[in-house]
Design a protein around this motif. Sequence first.
Motif, PDB file in Angstrom:
ATOM      1  N   LEU A  95       0.653  -1.058   0.085  1.00  0.00           N
ATOM      2  CA  LEU A  95      -0.277  -0.045   0.085  1.00  0.00           C
ATOM      3  C   LEU A  95       0.915   1.120   0.084  1.00  0.00           C
ATOM      4  N   SER A  97       0.402   3.984  -1.299  1.00  0.00           N
ATOM      5  CA  SER A  97      -0.285   5.521  -0.852  1.00  0.00           C
ATOM      6  C   SER A  97       0.004   5.768   0.454  1.00  0.00           C
ATOM      7  N   GLY A  98      -0.053   4.980   1.471  1.00  0.00           N
ATOM      8  CA  GLY A  98      -0.020   5.025   3.019  1.00  0.00           C
ATOM      9  C   GLY A  98       1.485   4.964   3.567  1.00  0.00           C
ATOM     10  N   ARG A  99       1.189   5.134   4.728  1.00  0.00           N
ATOM     11  CA  ARG A  99       2.460   5.045   5.656  1.00  0.00           C
ATOM     12  C   ARG A  99       2.497   4.185   6.550  1.00  0.00           C
ATOM     13  N   ASN A 100       1.722   3.205   6.670  1.00  0.00           N
ATOM     14  CA  ASN A 100       1.568   2.120   7.560  1.00  0.00           C
ATOM     15  C   ASN A 100       2.539   0.946   7.335  1.00  0.00           C
ATOM     16  N   TYR A 103       1.339  -2.541   6.192  1.00  0.00           N
ATOM     17  CA  TYR A 103       0.689  -2.824   4.619  1.00  0.00           C
ATOM     18  C   TYR A 103       1.923  -2.562   3.662  1.00  0.00           C
ATOM     19  N   GLN A 139      -9.045   2.096   3.458  1.00  0.00           N
ATOM     20  CA  GLN A 139      -8.734   3.350   4.496  1.00  0.00           C
ATOM     21  C   GLN A 139      -8.764   2.928   5.907  1.00  0.00           C
ATOM     22  N   SER A 142      -6.474  -0.397   6.941  1.00  0.00           N
ATOM     23  CA  SER A 142      -5.103   0.057   6.911  1.00  0.00           C
ATOM     24  C   SER A 142      -4.739   1.087   7.823  1.00  0.00           C
ATOM     25  N   THR A 144      -4.823   4.217   6.909  1.00  0.00           N
ATOM     26  CA  THR A 144      -3.957   5.179   5.996  1.00  0.00           C
ATOM     27  C   THR A 144      -4.987   6.241   5.337  1.00  0.00           C
ATOM     28  N   MET A 145      -4.433   7.262   5.149  1.00  0.00           N
ATOM     29  CA  MET A 145      -5.185   8.360   4.400  1.00  0.00           C
ATOM     30  C   MET A 145      -5.019   7.775   2.651  1.00  0.00           C
ATOM     31  N   THR A 158       4.145   9.169  -6.699  1.00  0.00           N
ATOM     32  CA  THR A 158       4.051   7.799  -6.212  1.00  0.00           C
ATOM     33  C   THR A 158       4.091   6.362  -7.240  1.00  0.00           C
TER      34      THR A 158
END
Length: 238
Positions: A95, A97-100, A103, A139, A142, A144-145, A158
């Motif tokens: 993932l 697009s996220g910063r987790n 994931y 969203q 996960s 995440t934004m 990205t």
Amino acid sequence: MGVLDKIQALASDGRRIVVPLIDPDRFNPAILDSLVGRKRIPPAIFVGGSIVSADTDAVVRRIKSYVGDSSEVVLFPGDCSQLSSSADALLLLSLVSGRNPEYLIGQHVKSAPKIRRLGLEAIPTAYMLIDGGRATSVQYVSGTMPLPADKVDLSVATAMAAELLGFKMLYLEAGSGARVPVSSDIISAVRSSVSIPIIVGGGVRSAEAVGRAFAAGADIVVIGTALEQNPALANEFW
Ligand code: 1GP
């Protein structure tokens, strides 16, 4: 030839692939009956969901019993519990697009030994969640934004980073049941910036929306919720 090779070959031939997404918890054989009965079997079927309680392997085996070798059954897992040796391949989603970290790499570490043991073809896929007008399961689960839908340059950067990192495919995701699908602006800007195949999904409900995504540069368009709600739509897409 592996599943990724086949997808790359279809994409470079300009073939437009519409893929049904089957959530194992909501498997409805009517869709496959219709496709098989009309000999309109898509080259790939995705299987997965954000949270799944059904036995993914049993559902994959059922799908295979309908489509045989005519279609590649590809796992599109919400987490590392959704693996099946009966599938032809797995989208190994990160993932981006996220910063987790869970994931981005965590789930992958947990599942890598099992993926190897099952002998599954893993296709490294950069998964980009883009705002589709409402909060989505991805969203929420996960934490995440999504990327803002009006910041095209962020989606492009990205996607570029994902290609530079070696991902083999991009999944532009508005989220299951999104109010609006990923825009043509984002798809075409990303298409001009990377050469890997682009999958588009989330909130696509009509043949017109499918056509718009392909015209903007998608190689694969995924339909989940619309088919679950109305299996007869299969006649429009295939
Ligand atoms: C969801 O992209 C898929 O992950 C499909 O979305 O259910 O809105 O078709 P829909």
